[in-house]
Design a protein around this motif. Structure first.
Motif, PDB file in Angstrom:
ATOM      1  N   ILE A 102       0.839  -1.206   0.000  1.00  0.00           N
ATOM      2  CA  ILE A 102       0.000   0.000   0.000  1.00  0.00           C
ATOM      3  C   ILE A 102       0.870   1.250   0.000  1.00  0.00           C
ATOM      4  O   ILE A 102       0.657   2.183  -0.788  1.00  0.00           O
ATOM      5  CB  ILE A 102      -0.947   0.006   1.226  1.00  0.00           C
ATOM      6  CG1 ILE A 102      -2.031  -1.067   1.060  1.00  0.00           C
ATOM      7  CG2 ILE A 102      -1.593   1.379   1.403  1.00  0.00           C
ATOM      8  CD1 ILE A 102      -2.900  -1.253   2.295  1.00  0.00           C
ATOM      9  N   VAL A 103       1.864   1.288   0.883  1.00  0.00           N
ATOM     10  CA  VAL A 103       2.769   2.440   0.955  1.00  0.00           C
ATOM     11  C   VAL A 103       3.528   2.611  -0.353  1.00  0.00           C
ATOM     12  O   VAL A 103       3.654   3.724  -0.882  1.00  0.00           O
ATOM     13  CB  VAL A 103       3.765   2.290   2.123  1.00  0.00           C
ATOM     14  CG1 VAL A 103       4.853   3.363   2.055  1.00  0.00           C
ATOM     15  CG2 VAL A 103       3.037   2.374   3.449  1.00  0.00           C
ATOM     16  N   ALA A 104       4.048   1.504  -0.896  1.00  0.00           N
ATOM     17  CA  ALA A 104       4.833   1.568  -2.132  1.00  0.00           C
ATOM     18  C   ALA A 104       3.998   2.093  -3.300  1.00  0.00           C
ATOM     19  O   ALA A 104       4.471   2.910  -4.094  1.00  0.00           O
ATOM     20  CB  ALA A 104       5.393   0.186  -2.461  1.00  0.00           C
ATOM     21  N   VAL A 105       2.764   1.629  -3.408  1.00  0.00           N
ATOM     22  CA  VAL A 105       1.886   2.059  -4.505  1.00  0.00           C
ATOM     23  C   VAL A 105       1.532   3.540  -4.353  1.00  0.00           C
ATOM     24  O   VAL A 105       1.603   4.312  -5.319  1.00  0.00           O
ATOM     25  CB  VAL A 105       0.613   1.190  -4.551  1.00  0.00           C
ATOM     26  CG1 VAL A 105      -0.407   1.790  -5.513  1.00  0.00           C
ATOM     27  CG2 VAL A 105       0.950  -0.228  -4.974  1.00  0.00           C
ATOM     28  N   VAL A 106       1.167   3.954  -3.133  1.00  0.00           N
ATOM     29  CA  VAL A 106       0.824   5.365  -2.901  1.00  0.00           C
ATOM     30  C   VAL A 106       2.023   6.262  -3.187  1.00  0.00           C
ATOM     31  O   VAL A 106       1.906   7.306  -3.845  1.00  0.00           O
ATOM     32  CB  VAL A 106       0.335   5.565  -1.447  1.00  0.00           C
ATOM     33  CG1 VAL A 106       0.198   7.054  -1.116  1.00  0.00           C
ATOM     34  CG2 VAL A 106      -1.004   4.864  -1.235  1.00  0.00           C
TER      35      VAL A 106
END
Length: 295
Positions: A192-196
Protein backbone atom coordinates in the motif's frame (compact mmCIF):
# COMPACT_ATOMS: atom_id res chain seq x y z
CA UNK A 1 19.03 -25.73 21.09
CA UNK A 2 19.61 -27.87 18.00
CA UNK A 3 21.37 -27.39 14.69
CA UNK A 4 18.09 -26.90 12.81
CA UNK A 5 17.09 -24.05 15.10
CA UNK A 6 20.48 -22.37 14.64
CA UNK A 7 20.28 -22.67 10.84
CA UNK A 8 16.81 -21.14 10.82
CA UNK A 9 18.00 -18.43 13.20
CA UNK A 10 20.75 -17.51 10.75
CA UNK A 11 18.17 -16.99 7.98
CA UNK A 12 18.09 -13.22 8.66
CA UNK A 13 21.89 -13.15 8.33
CA UNK A 14 21.50 -14.09 4.67
CA UNK A 15 18.18 -12.38 3.97
CA UNK A 16 18.63 -9.02 5.68
CA UNK A 17 22.39 -9.15 5.16
CA UNK A 18 22.12 -9.44 1.37
CA UNK A 19 18.90 -7.45 0.86
CA UNK A 20 20.45 -3.93 0.91
CA UNK A 21 23.39 -4.98 -1.27
CA UNK A 22 21.17 -6.69 -3.85
CA UNK A 23 18.78 -3.73 -3.90
CA UNK A 24 21.67 -1.32 -4.40
CA UNK A 25 23.21 -3.54 -7.10
CA UNK A 26 19.96 -3.74 -9.08
CA UNK A 27 19.81 0.03 -8.92
CA UNK A 28 17.04 2.40 -9.83
CA UNK A 29 15.46 5.10 -7.71
CA UNK A 30 14.24 4.52 -4.14
CA UNK A 31 10.70 4.35 -5.55
CA UNK A 32 11.70 1.48 -7.86
CA UNK A 33 13.37 -0.31 -4.97
CA UNK A 34 10.42 -0.04 -2.58
CA UNK A 35 7.82 -0.96 -5.19
CA UNK A 36 9.62 -4.08 -6.37
CA UNK A 37 10.81 -5.28 -2.97
CA UNK A 38 7.35 -4.98 -1.41
CA UNK A 39 5.79 -6.84 -4.33
CA UNK A 40 8.37 -9.59 -3.84
CA UNK A 41 7.53 -9.72 -0.13
CA UNK A 42 3.79 -9.93 -0.90
CA UNK A 43 4.29 -12.78 -3.38
CA UNK A 44 6.40 -14.66 -0.84
CA UNK A 45 3.83 -14.08 1.92
CA UNK A 46 0.90 -15.23 -0.24
CA UNK A 47 2.68 -18.45 -1.21
CA UNK A 48 3.62 -19.11 2.44
CA UNK A 49 0.03 -18.55 3.63
CA UNK A 50 -1.44 -20.80 0.92
CA UNK A 51 1.06 -23.62 1.44
CA UNK A 52 0.40 -23.63 5.18
CA UNK A 53 -3.36 -23.11 4.88
CA UNK A 54 -3.23 -20.12 7.22
CA UNK A 55 -6.39 -18.15 7.98
CA UNK A 56 -6.48 -14.44 7.13
CA UNK A 57 -6.63 -12.16 10.20
CA UNK A 58 -9.63 -9.91 10.82
CA UNK A 59 -10.56 -6.96 13.02
CA UNK A 60 -7.85 -5.28 15.06
CA UNK A 61 -5.40 -8.10 14.30
CA UNK A 62 -5.65 -7.18 10.64
CA UNK A 63 -5.51 -3.43 11.30
CA UNK A 64 -2.37 -3.51 13.45
CA UNK A 65 -0.63 -5.99 11.16
CA UNK A 66 -1.21 -3.75 8.13
CA UNK A 67 -0.09 -0.75 10.21
CA UNK A 68 3.09 -2.67 10.99
CA UNK A 69 3.79 -3.14 7.28
CA UNK A 70 3.07 0.53 6.59
CA UNK A 71 5.65 1.46 9.22
CA UNK A 72 8.32 -0.77 7.70
CA UNK A 73 7.78 0.42 4.12
CA UNK A 74 7.84 4.08 5.15
CA UNK A 75 11.11 3.54 7.02
CA UNK A 76 12.59 1.53 4.16
CA UNK A 77 11.92 4.33 1.67
CA UNK A 78 13.97 6.61 3.91
CA UNK A 79 16.70 3.96 4.21
CA UNK A 80 16.86 3.57 0.42
CA UNK A 81 17.23 7.35 0.13
CA UNK A 82 20.13 7.23 2.60
CA UNK A 83 21.83 4.63 0.40
CA UNK A 84 22.04 7.25 -2.36
CA UNK A 85 23.82 9.59 0.06
CA UNK A 86 26.37 7.44 1.90
CA UNK A 87 26.00 3.91 0.48
CA UNK A 88 24.56 0.82 2.14
CA UNK A 89 27.82 -0.09 3.92
CA UNK A 90 27.58 3.11 6.00
CA UNK A 91 23.80 3.40 6.22
CA UNK A 92 23.11 -0.13 7.49
CA UNK A 93 25.14 0.07 10.73
CA UNK A 94 23.52 3.43 11.49
CA UNK A 95 19.97 2.19 10.94
CA UNK A 96 20.73 -1.01 12.89
CA UNK A 97 22.00 1.10 15.78
CA UNK A 98 18.85 3.24 15.73
CA UNK A 99 16.67 0.14 15.68
CA UNK A 100 18.52 -1.35 18.65
CA UNK A 101 18.24 1.93 20.54
CA UNK A 102 14.56 2.24 19.71
CA UNK A 103 13.75 -1.35 20.67
CA UNK A 104 15.67 -1.06 23.94
CA UNK A 105 14.13 2.25 24.99
CA UNK A 106 10.64 1.04 24.05
CA UNK A 107 11.19 -2.06 26.14
CA UNK A 108 12.28 -0.02 29.16
CA UNK A 109 9.72 2.80 28.95
CA UNK A 110 6.65 0.90 27.75
CA UNK A 111 7.18 -2.75 28.60
CA UNK A 112 9.01 -2.50 31.91
CA UNK A 113 12.17 -4.24 30.76
CA UNK A 114 15.50 -3.92 32.60
CA UNK A 115 14.01 -3.87 36.12
CA UNK A 116 16.40 -2.77 38.84
CA UNK A 117 19.35 -0.37 38.95
CA UNK A 118 21.94 -2.94 37.83
CA UNK A 119 19.97 -3.91 34.72
CA UNK A 120 19.44 -0.27 33.78
CA UNK A 121 23.16 0.46 34.27
CA UNK A 122 24.18 -2.46 32.04
CA UNK A 123 21.55 -1.43 29.49
CA UNK A 124 22.78 2.16 29.45
CA UNK A 125 26.34 0.93 28.87
CA UNK A 126 25.09 -1.23 25.98
CA UNK A 127 23.38 1.79 24.40
CA UNK A 128 26.64 3.75 24.63
CA UNK A 129 28.41 0.86 22.88
CA UNK A 130 25.79 0.92 20.11
CA UNK A 131 26.29 4.63 19.52
CA UNK A 132 30.09 4.25 19.60
CA UNK A 133 29.97 1.27 17.22
CA UNK A 134 27.76 3.10 14.73
CA UNK A 135 30.09 6.12 14.82
CA UNK A 136 33.10 3.89 14.16
CA UNK A 137 31.49 2.35 11.05
CA UNK A 138 31.15 5.77 9.39
CA UNK A 139 34.50 7.17 10.55
CA UNK A 140 36.58 8.56 7.71
CA UNK A 141 40.28 9.38 7.51
CA UNK A 142 39.68 12.09 4.92
CA UNK A 143 37.30 14.54 6.54
CA UNK A 144 35.74 17.26 4.38
CA UNK A 145 32.87 19.64 5.05
CA UNK A 146 30.93 18.17 2.13
CA UNK A 147 31.27 14.58 3.42
CA UNK A 148 30.27 15.68 6.93
CA UNK A 149 27.19 17.47 5.59
CA UNK A 150 26.04 14.45 3.55
CA UNK A 151 26.61 12.09 6.48
CA UNK A 152 24.67 14.39 8.81
CA UNK A 153 21.74 14.42 6.38
CA UNK A 154 21.80 10.61 6.15
CA UNK A 155 21.87 10.22 9.95
CA UNK A 156 18.90 12.59 10.34
CA UNK A 157 16.95 10.68 7.69
CA UNK A 158 17.67 7.35 9.36
CA UNK A 159 16.69 8.74 12.77
CA UNK A 160 13.27 9.65 11.38
CA UNK A 161 13.10 6.25 9.71
CA UNK A 162 13.37 4.59 13.11
CA UNK A 163 9.80 5.71 13.82
CA UNK A 164 8.60 3.44 11.02
CA UNK A 165 10.76 0.51 12.09
CA UNK A 166 9.47 0.97 15.65
CA UNK A 167 5.89 0.77 14.34
CA UNK A 168 6.81 -2.39 12.40
CA UNK A 169 7.87 -4.11 15.62
CA UNK A 170 5.47 -2.50 18.10
CA UNK A 171 2.13 -2.50 16.24
CA UNK A 172 1.57 -6.30 16.34
CA UNK A 173 2.20 -6.19 20.11
CA UNK A 174 -1.07 -4.28 20.48
CA UNK A 175 -2.95 -7.48 19.62
CA UNK A 176 -2.60 -11.18 20.33
CA UNK A 177 -1.73 -12.13 16.72
CA UNK A 178 1.39 -14.25 16.21
CA UNK A 179 4.12 -13.27 13.79
CA UNK A 180 3.39 -15.83 11.09
CA UNK A 181 -0.30 -14.87 10.84
CA UNK A 182 0.71 -11.19 10.74
CA UNK A 183 3.16 -11.81 7.89
CA UNK A 184 0.69 -11.53 4.96
CA UNK A 185 -1.17 -8.43 6.23
CA UNK A 186 2.19 -6.81 6.93
CA UNK A 187 3.15 -7.39 3.31
CA UNK A 188 -0.15 -5.84 2.19
CA UNK A 189 0.61 -2.75 4.27
CA UNK A 190 4.04 -2.53 2.65
CA UNK A 191 2.60 -2.66 -0.86
CA UNK A 192 0.00 0.00 0.00
CA UNK A 193 2.77 2.44 0.96
CA UNK A 194 4.83 1.57 -2.13
CA UNK A 195 1.89 2.06 -4.51
CA UNK A 196 0.82 5.37 -2.90
CA UNK A 197 4.42 6.63 -2.95
CA UNK A 198 4.80 5.64 -6.60
CA UNK A 199 1.56 7.39 -7.59
CA UNK A 200 2.48 10.58 -5.70
CA UNK A 201 5.91 10.80 -7.34
CA UNK A 202 4.49 10.11 -10.79
CA UNK A 203 1.86 12.86 -10.47
CA UNK A 204 3.93 15.40 -8.55
CA UNK A 205 7.29 15.20 -10.29
CA UNK A 206 6.10 14.17 -13.75
CA UNK A 207 8.77 11.49 -13.71
CA UNK A 208 8.52 8.28 -15.64
CA UNK A 209 6.12 6.07 -13.75
CA UNK A 210 7.85 3.36 -11.70
CA UNK A 211 4.93 1.09 -12.63
CA UNK A 212 6.24 0.85 -16.21
CA UNK A 213 9.98 0.76 -15.44
CA UNK A 214 11.53 -2.69 -15.75
CA UNK A 215 13.93 -2.03 -12.87
CA UNK A 216 10.99 -1.88 -10.45
CA UNK A 217 10.09 -5.49 -11.19
CA UNK A 218 13.70 -6.62 -10.99
CA UNK A 219 13.49 -5.61 -7.33
CA UNK A 220 10.92 -8.35 -6.73
CA UNK A 221 14.00 -10.56 -6.44
CA UNK A 222 15.41 -8.42 -3.61
CA UNK A 223 12.01 -8.56 -1.91
CA UNK A 224 12.30 -12.34 -1.70
CA UNK A 225 15.43 -11.89 0.44
CA UNK A 226 13.68 -9.52 2.84
CA UNK A 227 10.67 -11.84 3.10
CA UNK A 228 12.88 -14.87 3.72
CA UNK A 229 14.67 -13.02 6.53
CA UNK A 230 11.45 -11.79 8.13
CA UNK A 231 9.86 -15.24 8.03
CA UNK A 232 12.89 -17.13 9.38
CA UNK A 233 13.19 -14.57 12.19
CA UNK A 234 9.54 -15.12 13.14
CA UNK A 235 10.11 -18.88 13.22
CA UNK A 236 13.44 -18.55 15.04
CA UNK A 237 11.91 -16.38 17.77
CA UNK A 238 9.33 -19.04 18.71
CA UNK A 239 9.85 -20.59 22.18
CA UNK A 240 10.34 -24.10 20.76
CA UNK A 241 13.11 -22.86 18.44
CA UNK A 242 15.66 -20.26 19.59
CA UNK A 243 13.34 -18.01 21.58
CA UNK A 244 12.99 -14.24 21.25
CA UNK A 245 16.31 -13.25 22.85
CA UNK A 246 18.60 -15.62 20.94
CA UNK A 247 16.58 -15.18 17.76
CA UNK A 248 17.04 -11.43 18.00
CA UNK A 249 20.80 -11.74 18.54
CA UNK A 250 21.16 -14.05 15.53
CA UNK A 251 19.14 -11.66 13.34
CA UNK A 252 21.45 -8.76 14.20
CA UNK A 253 24.39 -10.56 12.56
CA UNK A 254 22.87 -9.35 9.29
CA UNK A 255 24.44 -5.91 9.78
CA UNK A 256 27.90 -7.47 9.39
CA UNK A 257 27.09 -9.09 6.03
CA UNK A 258 25.20 -6.01 4.79
CA UNK A 259 28.13 -3.74 5.60
CA UNK A 260 30.89 -5.98 4.24
CA UNK A 261 29.08 -6.94 1.01
CA UNK A 262 28.39 -3.25 0.40
CA UNK A 263 32.11 -2.59 0.62
CA UNK A 264 33.21 -5.63 -1.40
CA UNK A 265 30.59 -5.73 -4.16
CA UNK A 266 29.36 -2.14 -4.53
CA UNK A 267 32.68 -0.34 -4.62
CA UNK A 268 32.02 1.54 -1.37
CA UNK A 269 35.73 1.85 -0.69
CA UNK A 270 37.40 2.18 2.70
CA UNK A 271 41.06 2.58 3.59
CA UNK A 272 42.79 -0.15 5.61
CA UNK A 273 42.45 1.92 8.79
CA UNK A 274 38.79 2.72 8.08
CA UNK A 275 38.09 -0.97 7.46
CA UNK A 276 39.69 -1.98 10.76
CA UNK A 277 37.69 0.60 12.72
CA UNK A 278 34.50 -0.39 10.88
CA UNK A 279 34.93 -4.06 11.87
CA UNK A 280 35.56 -3.06 15.51
CA UNK A 281 32.41 -0.93 15.37
CA UNK A 282 30.35 -3.84 14.02
CA UNK A 283 31.63 -6.08 16.82
CA UNK A 284 30.64 -3.46 19.41
CA UNK A 285 27.11 -3.27 17.96
CA UNK A 286 26.73 -7.05 18.12
CA UNK A 287 28.13 -7.21 21.67
CA UNK A 288 25.72 -4.46 22.73
CA UNK A 289 22.80 -6.23 21.08
CA UNK A 290 23.66 -9.37 23.02
CA UNK A 291 23.83 -7.41 26.26
CA UNK A 292 20.43 -5.77 25.79
CA UNK A 293 18.57 -9.02 25.23
CA UNK A 294 20.39 -10.92 27.97
CA UNK A 295 19.65 -8.45 30.76
Amino acid sequence: MNATAILIGLGPLLGWGLFPTIASKIGGRPVNQILGSTLGTLIFAIVFALVNGMSFPTGMDLFFSILSGIGWATAQIITFQSFTLVGSSRAMPITTAFQLLGASLWGVLALGNWPGATAKLIGAFALVLIILGAWMTVWSEEKTQEKASVLKKAVILLAFGEIGYWAYSAAPQATSIDGMHAFLPQAIGMVIVAVVYSVILTVKDKEKSPFVEVVSYKHIFSGFFFAFAALTYLISAQPDMNGLATGFILSQTSVVLATLTGIWFLGQKKTKKEMTITIIGLVLILVAATMTVMI
